[in-house]
Write a protein that holds these residues in place. Structure first.
Motif, PDB file in Angstrom:
ATOM      1  N   ALA A 149      -2.731   0.598   6.676  1.00  0.00           N
ATOM      2  CA  ALA A 149      -2.971   0.229   5.276  1.00  0.00           C
ATOM      3  C   ALA A 149      -4.384   0.609   4.846  1.00  0.00           C
ATOM      4  O   ALA A 149      -4.599   1.127   3.735  1.00  0.00           O
ATOM      5  CB  ALA A 149      -2.734  -1.269   5.088  1.00  0.00           C
ATOM      6  N   GLN A 165      -5.406   3.163   1.836  1.00  0.00           N
ATOM      7  CA  GLN A 165      -6.224   2.662   0.719  1.00  0.00           C
ATOM      8  C   GLN A 165      -7.461   3.524   0.480  1.00  0.00           C
ATOM      9  O   GLN A 165      -7.991   3.562  -0.628  1.00  0.00           O
ATOM     10  CB  GLN A 165      -6.637   1.215   0.999  1.00  0.00           C
ATOM     11  N   LEU A 189      -4.003  -2.447  -6.468  1.00  0.00           N
ATOM     12  CA  LEU A 189      -3.487  -2.905  -5.178  1.00  0.00           C
ATOM     13  C   LEU A 189      -4.169  -4.197  -4.731  1.00  0.00           C
ATOM     14  O   LEU A 189      -3.520  -5.115  -4.216  1.00  0.00           O
ATOM     15  CB  LEU A 189      -3.715  -1.806  -4.147  1.00  0.00           C
ATOM     16  N   PHE A 191      -6.428   1.534  -6.337  1.00  0.00           N
ATOM     17  CA  PHE A 191      -6.935   0.601  -5.336  1.00  0.00           C
ATOM     18  C   PHE A 191      -7.204  -0.769  -5.965  1.00  0.00           C
ATOM     19  O   PHE A 191      -6.900  -1.806  -5.365  1.00  0.00           O
ATOM     20  CB  PHE A 191      -8.226   1.158  -4.714  1.00  0.00           C
ATOM     21  N   THR A 247       0.827  -1.209   0.000  1.00  0.00           N
ATOM     22  CA  THR A 247       0.000   0.000   0.000  1.00  0.00           C
ATOM     23  C   THR A 247       0.862   1.260   0.000  1.00  0.00           C
ATOM     24  O   THR A 247       0.573   2.219  -0.731  1.00  0.00           O
ATOM     25  CB  THR A 247      -0.927  -0.004   1.231  1.00  0.00           C
TER      26      THR A 247
END
Length: 324
Positions: A156, A160, A171, A168, A92
């Motif tokens: 995290a 996010q 990720l 996102f 992240t």
């Protein structure tokens, strides 16, 4: 010795032979079925996926059995120390600072080295402080791991929420474990680190057999408890860091295979339980990948199914303990 007693003594060794045979059969099916004659491409490609599954299964299985030996609890896995959340936080932070485009173009060697180094340093700092300063207990170590895991997860989650939606999504894709086409060089490095941890761990096998009896008994039998536990946790940190940095977090696989290994071998000897757990992990990952790819034609990995089964085992173990 009676015939039945002899059969009972030989059971773990026979179980290992059976598990080894099943592992070889799964590997052969995975390599040869539906190859279509394109051996020059298919065999190296599938060999890398097979080696990744076996290596990751070995690292997760061995680290979980050793961690359960140190903690004296078969419900726990090294994930409780916050390794998975640290991995998520690292990913992240990279996307938050550098952006998804830059992260996607990073050298995989650099990324792998940074992730392994940070996770090993994290474990070394926690273990070093606990066993060097406060002459610690394993329960305090677990409590610190839980607290740090919650801290990593919260940080995290906050990051996010403030990144772009597209980043996102990028990720989220990196959080899922993947065994598809790993980097050849990284696989060799991961194998070397795992082999080094295994060689160092051989001399701890007998001490681990004594640790199963509990802290007081182990100390009375002459085991240097703090030193042995610190070494075991260091090996666990290396194995978990390597497997997580290579394919991502796989939370419940270790819990599943460790408890199955204890059940099928019916012994506490680590010289038998550890290879049994590693073989069961290899069978689960390789056969699961084979069924998903060749039987159902799905281009995915068995992580979701394994996590689902591992979660059921976790609940079953909790319910069995609650009814005792």
């Amino acid at each position: 010795m009676s015939a039945s007693a002899s059969a009972g003594v030989a059971r773990p060794e026979r179980t290992l032979l059976v598990l080894g045979g099943v592992t070889l059969a799964c590997a052969a099916l995975f390599m040869l079925v539906d190859a279509g004659g394109q051996w020059d491409f298919i065999l190296p490609f599938r060999a890398r996926k097979l080696a990744t599954a076996v290596l990751v299964g070995y690292a997760i299985a061995v680290s979980t059995v050793l961690f359960q030996t140190v903690t004296g609890n078969r419900v726990l896995t090294p994930a409780i120390m916050g390794f998975d959340y640290l991995y998520v936080l690292i990913q992240t932070c990279l996307v938050f600072v550098l952006g998804s485009t830059t992260v996607a173009g990073l050298d995989p060697w650099l990324l792998f080295g940074v992730e392994v180094t940070l996770m090993v340093i994290f474990s070394a700092l926690v273990n070093g402080w606990l066993f060097g300063v406060v002459q610690g207990s394993v329960h305090l170590l677990l409590l610190i791991g839980v607290v740090l895991g919650v801290l990593f997860r919260s940080l995290a989650s906050f990051l996010q929420r403030v990144i772009e939606p597209n980043e996102f999504v990028f990720l989220q894709d990196r959080f899922f474990a993947s065994f598809n086409d790993p980097e050849h060089g990284l696989l060799l490095v991961a194998g070397g680190l795992t082999l080094g941890a295994t060689v160092l761990g051989f001399r701890l096998l007998r001490a681990c057999d004594v640790l199963v009896l509990g802290r007081e008994v182990a100390i009375n039998l002459g085991v240097d408890y703090s030193r042995t536990v610190a070494w075991v946790l260091a090996l666990v940190a290396v194995l978990v860091s390597v497997s997580t940095a290579l394919v991502g977090p796989v939370t419940f696989l270790g819990l599943l295979v460790a408890n199955l290994a204890y059940s099928v071998t019916n012994t506490y000897r680590h010289a038998l339980v550890l290879p049994a757990a590693a073989l069961i992990a290899a069978i689960a990952l390789v056969s699961g990948q084979f069924v998903l790819e060749r039987v159902f034609g799905l281009d995915t990995n068995p992580r979701v199914i394994i996590e689902f089964l591992g979660g059921l085992v976790f609940l079953a173990l909790l319910m069995r303990k609650a009814t005792r």
